[in-house]
Design an enzyme around this catalytic site. Structure first.
Site, PDB file in Angstrom:
ATOM      1  CG  ASP A 113      -5.049  -8.331  -4.620  1.00  0.00           C
ATOM      2  OD1 ASP A 113      -4.596  -8.825  -3.567  1.00  0.00           O
ATOM      3  OD2 ASP A 113      -4.381  -7.579  -5.330  1.00  0.00           O
ATOM      4  CG  HIS A 128       2.842 -12.540  -4.451  1.00  0.00           C
ATOM      5  ND1 HIS A 128       3.692 -11.702  -5.145  1.00  0.00           N
ATOM      6  CD2 HIS A 128       2.262 -11.757  -3.521  1.00  0.00           C
ATOM      7  CE1 HIS A 128       3.627 -10.483  -4.666  1.00  0.00           C
ATOM      8  NE2 HIS A 128       2.750 -10.476  -3.693  1.00  0.00           N
ATOM      9  CB  SER A 141       4.683  -7.943  -8.046  1.00  0.00           C
ATOM     10  OG  SER A 141       5.367  -7.749  -6.828  1.00  0.00           O
ATOM     11  CD  GLN A 197       9.228  -7.038  -7.488  1.00  0.00           C
ATOM     12  OE1 GLN A 197       9.519  -7.917  -6.654  1.00  0.00           O
ATOM     13  NE2 GLN A 197       7.988  -6.733  -7.789  1.00  0.00           N
ATOM     14  CG  ASP A 230      -5.187   1.647   1.979  1.00  0.00           C
ATOM     15  OD1 ASP A 230      -3.987   1.403   1.895  1.00  0.00           O
ATOM     16  OD2 ASP A 230      -6.092   0.862   1.626  1.00  0.00           O
ATOM     17  CG  HIS A 256      -1.919  -1.145   1.192  1.00  0.00           C
ATOM     18  ND1 HIS A 256      -3.271  -0.966   1.089  1.00  0.00           N
ATOM     19  CD2 HIS A 256      -1.731  -2.496   1.213  1.00  0.00           C
ATOM     20  CE1 HIS A 256      -3.884  -2.136   1.050  1.00  0.00           C
ATOM     21  NE2 HIS A 256      -2.956  -3.082   1.118  1.00  0.00           N
TER      22      HIS A 256
HETATM   23  C1  UDX Z   1      -0.097  -6.513  -0.704  1.00  0.00           C
HETATM   24  C2  UDX Z   1      -1.030  -7.676  -1.036  1.00  0.00           C
HETATM   25  O1  UDX Z   1      -0.457  -8.909  -0.641  1.00  0.00           O
HETATM   26  C3  UDX Z   1      -1.297  -7.695  -2.528  1.00  0.00           C
HETATM   27  O2  UDX Z   1      -2.160  -8.793  -2.826  1.00  0.00           O
HETATM   28  C4  UDX Z   1      -1.977  -6.411  -2.918  1.00  0.00           C
HETATM   29  O3  UDX Z   1      -2.216  -6.416  -4.313  1.00  0.00           O
HETATM   30  C5  UDX Z   1      -1.109  -5.227  -2.516  1.00  0.00           C
HETATM   31  O4  UDX Z   1      -0.787  -5.287  -1.096  1.00  0.00           O
HETATM   32  P1  UDX Z   1       2.354  -7.506  -1.508  1.00  0.00           P
HETATM   33  O5  UDX Z   1       1.931  -8.869  -1.170  1.00  0.00           O
HETATM   34  O6  UDX Z   1       3.455  -6.909  -0.734  1.00  0.00           O
HETATM   35  O7  UDX Z   1       1.094  -6.497  -1.469  1.00  0.00           O
HETATM   36  O8  UDX Z   1       2.713  -7.571  -3.063  1.00  0.00           O
HETATM   37  P2  UDX Z   1       2.874  -6.422  -4.158  1.00  0.00           P
HETATM   38  O9  UDX Z   1       1.586  -5.725  -4.397  1.00  0.00           O
HETATM   39  O10 UDX Z   1       3.477  -7.101  -5.307  1.00  0.00           O
HETATM   40  O11 UDX Z   1       3.877  -5.350  -3.523  1.00  0.00           O
HETATM   41  C6  UDX Z   1       5.196  -5.724  -3.209  1.00  0.00           C
HETATM   42  C7  UDX Z   1       6.096  -4.517  -3.441  1.00  0.00           C
HETATM   43  O12 UDX Z   1       7.365  -4.822  -2.867  1.00  0.00           O
HETATM   44  C8  UDX Z   1       6.317  -4.230  -4.931  1.00  0.00           C
HETATM   45  O13 UDX Z   1       6.220  -2.838  -5.181  1.00  0.00           O
HETATM   46  C9  UDX Z   1       7.752  -4.708  -5.176  1.00  0.00           C
HETATM   47  O14 UDX Z   1       8.445  -3.913  -6.134  1.00  0.00           O
HETATM   48  C10 UDX Z   1       8.381  -4.552  -3.817  1.00  0.00           C
HETATM   49  N1  UDX Z   1       9.480  -5.520  -3.636  1.00  0.00           N
HETATM   50  C11 UDX Z   1       9.224  -6.858  -3.514  1.00  0.00           C
HETATM   51  C12 UDX Z   1      10.767  -5.023  -3.602  1.00  0.00           C
HETATM   52  O15 UDX Z   1      10.966  -3.815  -3.741  1.00  0.00           O
HETATM   53  N2  UDX Z   1      11.803  -5.889  -3.407  1.00  0.00           N
HETATM   54  C13 UDX Z   1      11.602  -7.242  -3.262  1.00  0.00           C
HETATM   55  O16 UDX Z   1      12.585  -7.972  -3.085  1.00  0.00           O
HETATM   56  C14 UDX Z   1      10.277  -7.741  -3.324  1.00  0.00           C
END
Ligand code: UDX
Length: 479
Positions: free
Chosen positions: A413, A389, A394, A374, A128, A26
């Site tokens: 989601d 995932h 991502s 990333q 949010d 978020h």
């Molecule tokens: C959470 C929920 O799990 C997800 O389902 C929802 O869509 C958004 O909130 P998360 O699980 O953390 O998010 O996944 P994601 O939305 O992909 O966000 C992860 C963030 O961490 C991305 O911006 C990615 O760039 C960052 N990241 C991940 C890094 O910067 N480095 C890493 O090694 C891994």
């Protein structure tokens, strides 16, 4: 930081207060939104909980120039959740504790003289969509609210169809039901979602009264409480669903991909690039963890499109068995891989001495780090596939990079996103509900070398073009 002297001119200026849920998925998009708003001249106060506040502080000269500042509300996260509770109870407890310990602080922020003295009073809140108290309190003090959803429009629309699923008896899932049966009653999504593709909280509901249903009803009701809804997405991606949703909801705005927009408008302070991107060092990076940049050297030594990048976001966890299946599947595929493996990602990790031995035998073909930058990894020429995932950030980041995906969703989601990746956007494969080394190997080979690989790559490249084209005209800084 010098006082803003142009108080008279700023008295009518817009001042947006952004209320962010304290989770990386978020913070990433909402901080990008805050940067874009401040860069376009809007006074912006980014509010999060103390636990992550110090990581997001930015240098004051950047603040003056961009009118972006940070405030914190008390942090309920330190209370620690009772491990025995299931996810839904933990989530509800978290929301309740945020409501109880943050509401007063948040109300003061909305009305406080201190903020108004230096800057114009708050004229709008962007909350949010899972911070229900933020939307309610702003309404109580008469400040208009826009609701920001950190997840995808398609998953939001699936959650919004909850009533229809209950009325049709689709949920709770009957014993031994056919998980591949297509779900009816979803305008704009007919023939796409099977039972197994329904979003996590719906799949997990055991009765129409259980906590997961409470969470979904809360999220759905917040959507109609705001003056408008903001999605981190782009129209070309959701051109079927967004017009349908617009006939049921307040006005919907897509402002994404936000991470691309901040790049597109080059909203980065030269100091940020010089500074170590270490949390707490006045960096403006949204990363709440320290990024390991050594993996770039490893990547630089790999051939083009030869590496599978593996990461499951910041929330997903897996069992030791699942980890072992992914490991052997990747090794047996014969391809190189870079795995960003959070220290808390594998349950039962203490028995995981196998990793060292495994890693020893394969160190020239694999690189394991805890956390990477990333976006930079996905943009690297050596990366040919993203095993993910399918969290929404991502998913958007890999779409923009034009790299095909293999999705193994964990919850919420992500489960809808992975189905859209494979069946609608056709930019990857959906490994949902399957975790064995043969499937992992097969899918990696299919994306990296099979006859389908070229089609997936060109489809991913087309999607990246669409995202960039739409970004170009998106943000008008004339205001
Ligand atoms: C959470 C929920 O799990 C997800 O389902 C929802 O869509 C958004 O909130 P998360 O699980 O953390 O998010 O996944 P994601 O939305 O992909 O966000 C992860 C963030 O961490 C991305 O911006 C990615 O760039 C960052 N990241 C991940 C890094 O910067 N480095 C890493 O090694 C891994």
């Amino acid at each position: 930081m010098e006082k803003n002297t142009s108080s008279s001119s700023s008295s009518s200026a817009a001042h947006v207060l952004i209320m962010c849920f304290p989770g990386q998925g978020h913070v990433t998009p909402m901080l990008s939104l805050a940067k874009l708003l401040s860069f376009s001249g809007v006074f912006t106060t980014f509010v999060n909980t103390e636990s992550i506040h110090h990581r997001l502080s930015i240098s004051s000269d950047l603040t003056d120039r961009r009118r972006l500042r940070f405030r914190a509300v008390p942090d309920p996260l330190t209370g620690g959740a009772n491990e025995e509770l299931d996810f839904s109870s933990k989530f509800i407890n978290l929301q309740e504790s945020m409501r109880s310990c943050s509401t007063e602080a948040y109300k003061k922020l909305l009305l406080t003289e201190e903020l108004a003295g230096e800057w114009p009073p708050v004229t709008c809140v962007i909350a949010d969509g899972i911070l229900d108290y933020a939307i309610e309190v702003a309404g109580e003090v008469g400040i208009p609210t826009l609701v920001f959803r950190a997840s995808s429009p398609c998953s939001t629309w699936a959650y919004a169809s909850l009533r229809s699923f209950i009325d049709q008896g689709i949920i709770p899932f009957p014993e031994k039901c056919d998980m591949d049966e297509l779900v009816k009653g979803m305008e704009g999504m007919e023939g796409i979602l099977r039972r197994r593709d329904l979003p996590g909280f719906i799949r997990m509901a055991k009765s129409p009264e259980d906590n997961y249903i409470k969470i979904i009803n809360g999220m759905n009701s917040q959507l109609i409480n705001g003056k408008a809804i903001i999605f981190n997405s782009f129209n070309a991606l959701d051109h079927t669903i967004l017009p349908i949703m617009s006939s049921y909801y307040p006005p919907i705005f897509t402002v994404g991909p936000l991470h691309l927009l901040t790049k597109f408008y080059n909203i980065s302070n030269e100091k940020e690039q010089e500074q170590e991107q270490e949390p707490g060092k006045n960096s403006c990076s949204s990363s709440l963890r320290q990024e390991d940049r050594a993996c770039k050297t490893w990547l630089d030594n790999q051939p083009d499109k030869s590496v599978v990048y593996v990461s499951f976001g910041t929330v997903a966890v897996m069992s030791l068995e699942q980890f072992t299946e992914f490991w052997h599947g990747l090794i047996n595929s014969g391809h190189r891989f870079l795995w960003a493996m959070r220290e808390d990602m594998v349950k039962g990790k203490e028995e995981m001495e196998v990793t060292k031995e495994m890693e020893e035998g394969t160190k020239e073909r694999c690189c394991i780090v805890e956390w990477v930058a990333q976006e930079e990894v996905l943009a690297h020429r050596a990366v040919g596939c993203f095993l993910t995932h399918s969290g929404w950030n991502s998913t958007l980041e890999v779409m923009v990079s034009g790299v095909p995906m293999i999705c193994f969703p964990y919850f919420s989601d992500q489960i809808v996103n992975s189905r859209f990746v494979s069946e609608v956007w056709r930019i990857g494969l959906d490994m949902k509900d399957t975790c064995d080394r043969n499937t992992v190997e097969r899918m990696v080979r299919e994306v990296m070398e099979g006859e389908n690989a070229l089609e997936l790559r060109s489809s991913a490249a087309r999607m990246a073009d669409l995202a960039r084209k739409e970004c170009g005209g998106k943000w008008d800084f004339s205001c």
